[in-house]
Motif scaffolding. Structure first.
Motif, short mmCIF file in Angstrom:
data_model
loop_
_atom_site.label_atom_id
_atom_site.label_comp_id
_atom_site.label_asym_id
_atom_site.label_seq_id
_atom_site.Cartn_x
_atom_site.Cartn_y
_atom_site.Cartn_z
N CYS A 220 0.87 -1.18 0.00
CA CYS A 220 0.00 0.00 0.00
C CYS A 220 0.90 1.23 0.00
N ALA A 221 0.51 2.25 -0.71
CA ALA A 221 1.33 3.46 -0.77
C ALA A 221 0.44 4.69 -0.71
N TRP A 222 1.03 5.73 -0.18
CA TRP A 222 0.38 7.03 -0.13
C TRP A 222 1.34 8.00 -0.79
N ILE A 223 0.87 8.68 -1.82
CA ILE A 223 1.72 9.62 -2.54
C ILE A 223 1.20 11.03 -2.31
N GLN A 224 2.06 11.86 -1.79
CA GLN A 224 1.69 13.24 -1.43
C GLN A 224 2.38 14.22 -2.37
N GLY A 225 1.61 15.09 -2.95
CA GLY A 225 2.21 16.05 -3.86
C GLY A 225 2.74 15.33 -5.09
N VAL A 226 3.88 15.76 -5.57
CA VAL A 226 4.44 15.15 -6.78
C VAL A 226 5.65 14.30 -6.49
N THR A 227 6.15 14.33 -5.30
CA THR A 227 7.41 13.64 -5.06
C THR A 227 7.49 12.81 -3.80
N GLU A 228 6.55 12.90 -2.92
CA GLU A 228 6.67 12.17 -1.66
C GLU A 228 5.79 10.92 -1.69
N ALA A 229 6.40 9.77 -1.51
CA ALA A 229 5.67 8.51 -1.48
C ALA A 229 6.02 7.76 -0.20
N SER B 235 8.30 15.48 -19.20
CA SER B 235 9.29 15.52 -18.12
C SER B 235 8.83 14.65 -16.97
N VAL B 236 9.80 14.05 -16.32
CA VAL B 236 9.49 13.16 -15.21
C VAL B 236 10.36 13.50 -14.01
N TYR B 237 9.93 13.01 -12.88
CA TYR B 237 10.76 12.99 -11.69
C TYR B 237 11.27 11.56 -11.53
#
Lengths: 111, 115
Positions: A91-100, B30-32
């Protein structure tokens, strides 16, 4: 602080039996939640994601389903397990565009 | 469609030797980029990430990765590995799709460090 809980850690189930895996998050509201499966030699495959209560999207056709009964609860289910459902579920929770953030995973073995 | 390729399914290496784990991606936007580590029967832990700016990214446990846009690569390196680095490593790209964020993973590389 944000945490994600997933249980059970391991599960052995016979073919044809039902399945329910639960994931809950703390420290946030209205999170985007995800279920991934890791099958042997196949990496991590996205199964479902949810952007809110009652909102479920499926990435691949399969024998599984997901539900989001509460804001911070995400459940993976099956009515009848198949051998091919064996794997490691995350299970994962992704916050914003970069935090998982990931749960500790459930090792499911269907026998 | 976006994809991530980790060509090496397993990389054996001796302790204190350098290591490079390869990752290539394909994307029309574009990607991260991310590297995660997974210890046996555990969830994923973030090693490092590239969002923008310097193409050389330093992460935890002495790992670093370099983003190469022309080669669409994001290889992970460590100059001297330890036994404790034995684990599975996943490269991932983050895409924005219809208002939510999606992580696409490679198939993973198992790093085996022996004495």
């Amino acid at each position: 602080s944000q945490t994600i809980h997933q249980w059970p850690a391991t599960l052995v189930q016979p073919v044809g039996s039902p399945l329910s895996l639960e994931c809950t998050v703390e420290g946030t509201s209205n999170p985007n939640l995800y279920w991934y499966r890791q099958a042997a030699g196949r990496g991590l495959q996205l199964l479902f994601y949810s952007v809110g209560i009652g909102q479920i999207s499926s990435e691949v056709p399969q024998n599984l389903s997901a539900s989001r009964p509460q804001d911070r609860q995400f459940i993976l289910s099956s009515k009848k397990l198949l051998l091919s459902d064996s794997g490691f579920y995350l299970c994962a929770w992704i916050q914003g565009v970069t935090e998982a953030f990931f749960g500790q995973g459930t090792r499911l073995t269907v026998v | 469609a976006q994809s991530v390729t980790q060509l090496d399914s397993q990389v054996p290496v001796f302790e204190e030797a350098p290591v490079e784990l390869r990752c290539n991606y394909s994307s029309s936007v574009s990607v991260y980029l991310f590297w995660y580590v997974q210890y046996p029967n555990q969830g994923l832990q973030l090693l490092l990430k590239y969002l923008s700016g310097s193409t050389l990214v330093k992460g935890i446990n002495g790992f670093e990765a370099e983003f190469n846009k022309s080669q669409t690569s994001f290889h992970l390196r460590k100059p001297s590995v330890h036994i404790s680095d034995t684990a599975e490593y996943f490269c991932a790209v983050s895409l924005r799709n219809t208002g939510f964020q999606k992580l696409v993973f490679g198939t993973g590389t198992r790093l085996l460090v022996s004495p």
